[in-house]
Design an enzyme around this catalytic site. Sequence first.
Site, PDB file in Angstrom:
ATOM      1  CB  SER A 199      -0.948  -0.047   1.198  1.00 19.77           C
ATOM      2  OG  SER A 199      -1.967   0.911   1.100  1.00 19.77           O
ATOM      3  CG  ASP A 221      -2.441   3.990  -1.364  1.00 23.01           C
ATOM      4  OD1 ASP A 221      -3.210   3.826  -2.331  1.00 23.01           O
ATOM      5  OD2 ASP A 221      -2.485   3.271  -0.343  1.00 23.01           O
ATOM      6  CG  ASP A 280      -2.923  -0.696  -2.204  1.00 25.71           C
ATOM      7  OD1 ASP A 280      -2.922   0.489  -1.822  1.00 25.71           O
ATOM      8  OD2 ASP A 280      -3.526  -1.600  -1.598  1.00 25.71           O
ATOM      9  CG  ASP A 306      -5.922   0.816  -0.419  1.00 24.13           C
ATOM     10  OD1 ASP A 306      -5.053   1.719  -0.396  1.00 24.13           O
ATOM     11  OD2 ASP A 306      -5.962  -0.099   0.430  1.00 24.13           O
TER      12      ASP A 306
END
EC number: 5.4.2.10
Length: 452
Positions: free
Chosen positions: A103, A244, A246, A248
Amino acid sequence: MGRYFGTDGIRGEANRELTVDKALRLGYALGYYLKNNNPNEEKIKVIMGSDTRISGYMLRSALTAGLTSMGIYIDFVGVIPTPGVAYITKQKKAKAGIMISASHNPAKDNGIKIFNLEGYKLSDEIENQIEDYMDNLDKILANPLAGDKVGKFKYAEDEYFQYKNYLTQCVKGNFKDIKIVLDTANGAAYRAAKDVFLDLRAELVVINDAPNGRNINVKCGSTHPDILSKVVVGYEADLGLAYDGDADRLIAVDKFGNVIDGDKIIGILALGMKNKGTLKNNKVVTTVMSNIGFEKYLKENSIELLRANVGDRYVLEKMLAEDVVIGGEQSGHIILKDYATTGDGVLSSLKLVEVIRDTGKDLHELVSSIKDAPQTLINVKVDNIKKNTWDKNEIIMSFINEANKKYKDEVRILVRKSGTEPLIRVMTEGDDKQLVHKLAEDIAHLIEKELN
């Protein structure tokens, strides 16, 4: 929180904390769990994706070895946002989805998130069961499958388009004549965000979209929006959108370069939904970190705020329990339950631009009525062992308890461990800016002194 799983999967420095051995054991354990829970399924399929970290290849190989040795079939969908894995898992009726990503963490870290067949993150109970299997592999591996009974890995990167097309369809009309700067953090959104906004005819400037395996989240993306702010102002764009690693999370920037956090984005989206009659029960879920100024804004608009513990899984739990359609975190995790099963930065950004287009108001105007109370957040670096026992320290707890008693009507104090990083987070907020800041500093210095 378990032995391996934190608040958002398994995470740590790649090859040191999150080792090949750990990923292999997870592959065995998850494969065994899926076999046990689907005894009549001849061919059990999982979806796997990753962000752009160089260590993703290593971890993917280890996971694949463990899973296929247990007879599991893997469709690898390539570099894709985490919510893309969740979406494809549900659409393809796979038994699980696996995302290899840490992440917003630094490039040296990596992580493994697992989704169930409905695209939701695993429950604590299932994670505990998988951890038990990881620690008791002798029994699991006692009777290995015959060589012609093992599973198979295949590339299925075209399935990315199913997710991309779905995102495009979530918007009515287009974004013609809206000038947007995207910061894709050299991460999982580097392709998807650009593709979707181009499909919707936005005027685009894209930065940090050249991943090399080592530059993900490096001075870019939702945790470092400074450069995005300058680019938005320099290009005279309508707004900027930062994801960010990833994708999400979403953080936005208005035309003057001001950073707009997740809470404010949720506030704008929630009011837009209320005005359209789609904000079910007129409720929003955020976390204990949300600013009291944000809560006041919602109240003024007849929207009730429900608070959950920090972590998007806990936000989602409360959303499901209370039948709420929007929730999220100050950090930019935003869950739109009518559209997705988990936080989706690209989806949230589409819905934000949709509100801007439909209201005819720019982002600065929309956010101007949300007035934050002074808030200070300090992250104290503490190793993972001490992080998990910080609240057993009598000196620290005594100081916090006394401060709570003394300033209970003036300052809200929240001290908690990070679920994903070796940090203790100290947050204070209230009307007196100097007092708020001093209290946070005093608590942070004490934690530093006692635990380091």
